[in-house]
Write a protein that holds these residues in place. Structure first.
Motif, PDB file in Angstrom:
ATOM      1  N   PHE A  39     -46.976  87.405 -10.180  1.00  0.00           N
ATOM      2  CA  PHE A  39     -46.324  86.314 -10.689  1.00  0.00           C
ATOM      3  C   PHE A  39     -46.292  86.082 -12.377  1.00  0.00           C
ATOM      4  CE2 PHE A  39     -48.439  82.602 -13.703  1.00  0.00           C
ATOM      5  CZ  PHE A  39     -47.473  81.792 -12.398  1.00  0.00           C
ATOM      6  N   LEU A  40     -46.803  87.113 -13.267  1.00  0.00           N
ATOM      7  CA  LEU A  40     -46.726  87.569 -14.400  1.00  0.00           C
ATOM      8  C   LEU A  40     -45.309  88.250 -14.733  1.00  0.00           C
ATOM      9  CD1 LEU A  40     -49.691  87.389 -16.618  1.00  0.00           C
ATOM     10  CD2 LEU A  40     -47.973  85.468 -16.637  1.00  0.00           C
ATOM     11  N   PRO A  41     -44.372  88.005 -15.620  1.00  0.00           N
ATOM     12  CA  PRO A  41     -43.488  89.290 -15.639  1.00  0.00           C
ATOM     13  C   PRO A  41     -43.670  90.868 -16.066  1.00  0.00           C
ATOM     14  CG  PRO A  41     -43.398  87.722 -17.646  1.00  0.00           C
ATOM     15  CD  PRO A  41     -44.446  87.544 -16.693  1.00  0.00           C
ATOM     16  N   PRO A  42     -42.737  91.587 -15.591  1.00  0.00           N
ATOM     17  CA  PRO A  42     -43.103  92.962 -15.908  1.00  0.00           C
ATOM     18  C   PRO A  42     -42.802  93.347 -17.209  1.00  0.00           C
ATOM     19  CG  PRO A  42     -41.378  93.330 -14.145  1.00  0.00           C
ATOM     20  CD  PRO A  42     -42.038  91.403 -15.058  1.00  0.00           C
ATOM     21  N   VAL A  43     -43.747  92.841 -18.239  1.00  0.00           N
ATOM     22  CA  VAL A  43     -43.325  93.440 -19.899  1.00  0.00           C
ATOM     23  C   VAL A  43     -43.967  94.757 -19.780  1.00  0.00           C
ATOM     24  CG1 VAL A  43     -44.588  92.503 -21.877  1.00  0.00           C
ATOM     25  CG2 VAL A  43     -43.292  90.627 -20.430  1.00  0.00           C
ATOM     26  N   ASP A  44     -42.867  95.780 -20.860  1.00  0.00           N
ATOM     27  CA  ASP A  44     -43.560  96.879 -21.072  1.00  0.00           C
ATOM     28  C   ASP A  44     -44.235  97.045 -21.425  1.00  0.00           C
ATOM     29  OD1 ASP A  44     -41.593  96.438 -22.582  1.00  0.00           O
ATOM     30  OD2 ASP A  44     -40.081  97.560 -21.648  1.00  0.00           O
ATOM     31  N   LEU A  45     -44.403  96.385 -22.276  1.00  0.00           N
ATOM     32  CA  LEU A  45     -45.281  96.867 -23.875  1.00  0.00           C
ATOM     33  C   LEU A  45     -47.328  96.852 -23.179  1.00  0.00           C
ATOM     34  CD1 LEU A  45     -44.263  94.008 -26.168  1.00  0.00           C
ATOM     35  CD2 LEU A  45     -43.256  96.293 -26.620  1.00  0.00           C
ATOM     36  N   PRO A  46     -47.847  97.346 -24.393  1.00  0.00           N
ATOM     37  CA  PRO A  46     -49.205  98.167 -23.195  1.00  0.00           C
ATOM     38  C   PRO A  46     -50.314  97.188 -23.912  1.00  0.00           C
ATOM     39  CG  PRO A  46     -49.154  99.779 -25.781  1.00  0.00           C
ATOM     40  CD  PRO A  46     -47.609  98.378 -25.136  1.00  0.00           C
ATOM     41  N   ARG A  47     -50.257  96.216 -24.756  1.00  0.00           N
ATOM     42  CA  ARG A  47     -51.543  95.554 -25.459  1.00  0.00           C
ATOM     43  C   ARG A  47     -51.197  94.074 -24.904  1.00  0.00           C
ATOM     44  NH1 ARG A  47     -53.263  96.934 -31.597  1.00  0.00           N
ATOM     45  NH2 ARG A  47     -55.554  96.456 -30.022  1.00  0.00           N
ATOM     46  N   ARG A  48     -51.897  93.288 -24.625  1.00  0.00           N
ATOM     47  CA  ARG A  48     -51.658  92.047 -23.943  1.00  0.00           C
ATOM     48  C   ARG A  48     -53.322  91.659 -24.155  1.00  0.00           C
ATOM     49  NH1 ARG A  48     -52.752  90.239 -17.400  1.00  0.00           N
ATOM     50  NH2 ARG A  48     -53.628  87.895 -17.312  1.00  0.00           N
ATOM     51  N   MET A  49     -53.117  89.927 -24.930  1.00  0.00           N
ATOM     52  CA  MET A  49     -54.180  88.732 -25.295  1.00  0.00           C
ATOM     53  C   MET A  49     -54.078  87.600 -24.817  1.00  0.00           C
ATOM     54  SD  MET A  49     -55.487  88.575 -30.066  1.00  0.00           S
ATOM     55  CE  MET A  49     -52.888  87.484 -29.772  1.00  0.00           C
ATOM     56  N   TRP A  50     -54.948  86.820 -24.487  1.00  0.00           N
ATOM     57  CA  TRP A  50     -54.478  85.199 -24.532  1.00  0.00           C
ATOM     58  C   TRP A  50     -54.894  84.318 -25.967  1.00  0.00           C
ATOM     59  CZ3 TRP A  50     -58.109  83.157 -20.387  1.00  0.00           C
ATOM     60  CH2 TRP A  50     -57.916  81.606 -20.492  1.00  0.00           C
ATOM     61  N   ALA A  51     -53.932  84.560 -25.829  1.00  0.00           N
ATOM     62  CA  ALA A  51     -53.556  83.523 -27.690  1.00  0.00           C
ATOM     63  C   ALA A  51     -53.317  82.684 -28.636  1.00  0.00           C
ATOM     64  CB  ALA A  51     -51.793  84.199 -28.434  1.00  0.00           C
ATOM     65  N   SER A  52     -54.118  81.714 -26.848  1.00  0.00           N
ATOM     66  CA  SER A  52     -54.153  79.849 -27.150  1.00  0.00           C
ATOM     67  C   SER A  52     -54.207  79.409 -25.879  1.00  0.00           C
ATOM     68  CB  SER A  52     -53.226  79.331 -28.293  1.00  0.00           C
ATOM     69  OG  SER A  52     -51.838  79.677 -27.774  1.00  0.00           O
ATOM     70  N   SER A  53     -54.794  78.227 -26.500  1.00  0.00           N
ATOM     71  CA  SER A  53     -54.047  77.016 -24.858  1.00  0.00           C
ATOM     72  C   SER A  53     -54.537  75.868 -25.311  1.00  0.00           C
ATOM     73  CB  SER A  53     -55.448  77.294 -24.186  1.00  0.00           C
ATOM     74  OG  SER A  53     -55.288  78.655 -23.339  1.00  0.00           O
ATOM     75  N   ALA A  54     -53.668  74.889 -25.159  1.00  0.00           N
ATOM     76  CA  ALA A  54     -54.159  74.012 -25.319  1.00  0.00           C
ATOM     77  C   ALA A  54     -54.627  73.098 -23.926  1.00  0.00           C
ATOM     78  CB  ALA A  54     -52.690  72.866 -25.840  1.00  0.00           C
ATOM     79  N   VAL A  55     -55.778  72.114 -23.700  1.00  0.00           N
ATOM     80  CA  VAL A  55     -55.652  71.380 -22.973  1.00  0.00           C
ATOM     81  C   VAL A  55     -56.217  70.317 -22.818  1.00  0.00           C
ATOM     82  CG1 VAL A  55     -58.051  72.256 -21.038  1.00  0.00           C
ATOM     83  CG2 VAL A  55     -57.505  73.900 -22.322  1.00  0.00           C
ATOM     84  N   THR A  56     -56.297  69.822 -21.314  1.00  0.00           N
ATOM     85  CA  THR A  56     -56.097  67.913 -21.723  1.00  0.00           C
ATOM     86  C   THR A  56     -56.898  68.048 -20.767  1.00  0.00           C
ATOM     87  OG1 THR A  56     -54.246  67.735 -22.362  1.00  0.00           O
ATOM     88  CG2 THR A  56     -55.277  65.893 -21.023  1.00  0.00           C
ATOM     89  N   PHE A  57     -57.549  67.392 -20.818  1.00  0.00           N
ATOM     90  CA  PHE A  57     -59.443  67.252 -19.807  1.00  0.00           C
ATOM     91  C   PHE A  57     -58.914  65.944 -18.713  1.00  0.00           C
ATOM     92  CE2 PHE A  57     -61.084  70.172 -22.645  1.00  0.00           C
ATOM     93  CZ  PHE A  57     -61.789  71.106 -21.144  1.00  0.00           C
ATOM     94  N   LEU A  58     -59.023  65.128 -17.798  1.00  0.00           N
ATOM     95  CA  LEU A  58     -58.335  63.897 -17.288  1.00  0.00           C
ATOM     96  C   LEU A  58     -59.314  64.155 -16.506  1.00  0.00           C
ATOM     97  CD1 LEU A  58     -54.523  64.723 -16.438  1.00  0.00           C
ATOM     98  CD2 LEU A  58     -54.984  63.837 -18.412  1.00  0.00           C
ATOM     99  N   ALA A  59     -60.283  63.921 -15.951  1.00  0.00           N
ATOM    100  CA  ALA A  59     -61.678  64.042 -15.025  1.00  0.00           C
ATOM    101  C   ALA A  59     -62.085  65.003 -15.060  1.00  0.00           C
ATOM    102  CB  ALA A  59     -60.533  63.324 -13.676  1.00  0.00           C
ATOM    103  N   PRO A  60     -63.097  64.345 -14.641  1.00  0.00           N
ATOM    104  CA  PRO A  60     -64.606  65.355 -14.737  1.00  0.00           C
ATOM    105  C   PRO A  60     -64.313  66.277 -12.973  1.00  0.00           C
ATOM    106  CG  PRO A  60     -65.328  63.756 -15.407  1.00  0.00           C
ATOM    107  CD  PRO A  60     -64.345  62.890 -14.260  1.00  0.00           C
ATOM    108  N   ILE A  61     -64.273  67.493 -13.521  1.00  0.00           N
ATOM    109  CA  ILE A  61     -64.671  68.075 -11.591  1.00  0.00           C
ATOM    110  C   ILE A  61     -65.397  68.035 -11.126  1.00  0.00           C
ATOM    111  CG2 ILE A  61     -64.239  70.903 -11.166  1.00  0.00           C
ATOM    112  CD1 ILE A  61     -62.714  70.804 -13.333  1.00  0.00           C
ATOM    113  N   PRO A  62     -65.758  66.823 -10.156  1.00  0.00           N
ATOM    114  CA  PRO A  62     -67.198  67.098  -9.714  1.00  0.00           C
ATOM    115  C   PRO A  62     -67.985  68.600  -8.638  1.00  0.00           C
ATOM    116  CG  PRO A  62     -65.735  65.611  -9.060  1.00  0.00           C
ATOM    117  CD  PRO A  62     -64.727  67.008  -9.311  1.00  0.00           C
ATOM    118  N   VAL A  63     -69.374  68.721  -8.696  1.00  0.00           N
ATOM    119  CA  VAL A  63     -69.864  69.850  -8.240  1.00  0.00           C
ATOM    120  C   VAL A  63     -69.741  69.543  -6.638  1.00  0.00           C
ATOM    121  CG1 VAL A  63     -72.130  70.016  -7.491  1.00  0.00           C
ATOM    122  CG2 VAL A  63     -71.614  69.353 -10.107  1.00  0.00           C
ATOM    123  N   GLY A  64     -68.993  70.789  -5.691  1.00  0.00           N
ATOM    124  CA  GLY A  64     -68.643  70.821  -5.009  1.00  0.00           C
ATOM    125  C   GLY A  64     -67.262  70.235  -4.571  1.00  0.00           C
TER     126      GLY A  64
END
Length: 282
Positions: free
Chosen positions: A70-95
């Motif tokens: 799914f992710l592109p085959p970037v040939d650089l060796p180090r990978r980091m999750w740099a940032s995220s912007a999250v919107t919570f629109l509704a709770p996720i019910p248990v189950g």
């Protein structure tokens, strides 16, 4: 010369899961949150859903799945999750039945002080029983191999002034905490649990605390002060690595709907900056 990554933009991946109360309870235990799970799973638990499921034989040297799916085959060796912007629109019910649709929004190659960088932005949309619950823009950065070992952190500041932050929680990330988070997110990146690899291959001074773990701790800090399901949005940016066995300060302050948050190392450096908004003003 910059590569043309345009063929990867728009690519999608769909994953399915269920918001299991057992996994959600273990998530709260990992964060040392108090209280029982209610009708919905905790905010931040969306990072524990729709996990990667690559077979072990398909993992690379760093513990990540081989690139080019799914992710592109970037040939650089180090990978980091740099940032995220999250919107919570509704709770996720248990189950509830959860579906996550992930779409590559952009792939950008840049040059920085540490060499070549490739930024991959991924949009995630999670539905729970068919209702859109969480939307996220995740930024992943790929970097060149380190040319020299990263220096150890500076000694702790004895006179660190945290008085501007009404919300405070101090803790020291331990090996069991990092292990639990990696297990709950099925994250096999070796910098989080393999100390010889982290030091000798990626030249870090110690085990690296997962960025989304620090982000989850900041969301949990909001819940400790505002109650269950308090946030309408949450954004974070990793500023510098945090390391296992080094104290960390989780800090926050609220002005109306807006919340400013950060995680500081014991030496005062900013590990993560974050902002959030509440569903209701205090």
């Amino acid at each position: 010369m910059a590569k043309d990554w345009s063929a990867w933009v728009g690519g999608q991946q769909i994953a399915h899961d269920r918001a299991d109360i057992g996994a959600a309870t273990r998530w709260r235990a990992m964060l040392d949150s108090e209280g029982a799970i209610g009708a919905a799973v905790p905010q931040s638990f969306h990072w524990g859903l729709c996990l990667p499921d690559a077979p072990t034989a398909q993992l690379g040297l760093d513990g990540h799945p081989h690139r080019g799916g799914f992710l592109p085959p970037v040939d650089l060796p180090r990978r980091m999750w740099a940032s995220s912007a999250v919107t919570f629109l509704a709770p996720i019910p248990v189950g509830s039945a959860v579906k996550r649709t992930s779409t590559i929004a952009s792939v950008t190659q840049k040059s920085g002080g540490t060499g070549q960088l490739v930024f991959v932005e991924v949009d995630h949309s999670l539905t729970a029983d068919g209702q859109t619950a969480v939307q996220e823009r995740q930024t992943i950065v790929y970097r060149e191999a380190a040319s020299a070992p990263m220096p150890a952190s500076a000694p702790p500041k004895e006179d660190l002034d945290l008085s501007a932050w009404p919300w405070q929680r101090s803790l020291t990330p331990t090996e069991p905490l990092l292990f639990r988070f990696s297990a709950l997110t099925f994250n096999s990146h070796r910098i989080h649990y393999d100390l010889p690899y982290a030091r000798e291959q990626e030249l870090y001074p110690g085990l690296v605390v997962q960025g989304p773990l620090t982000a989850s701790l900041l969301i949990d800090l909001c819940s400790r002060h505002l109650g269950d399901q308090p946030l309408a949005s949450f954004s974070f940016r990793g500023v510098s690595p945090a390391f296992c066995s080094e104290a960390m300060h989780l800090l926050g302050r609220q002005e109306g709907h807006a919340i400013n948050l950060c995680a500081l190392g014991a030496d005062g450096r900013t590990v993560m900056s974050a902002t959030a908004t509440t569903k209701e003003a205090p």
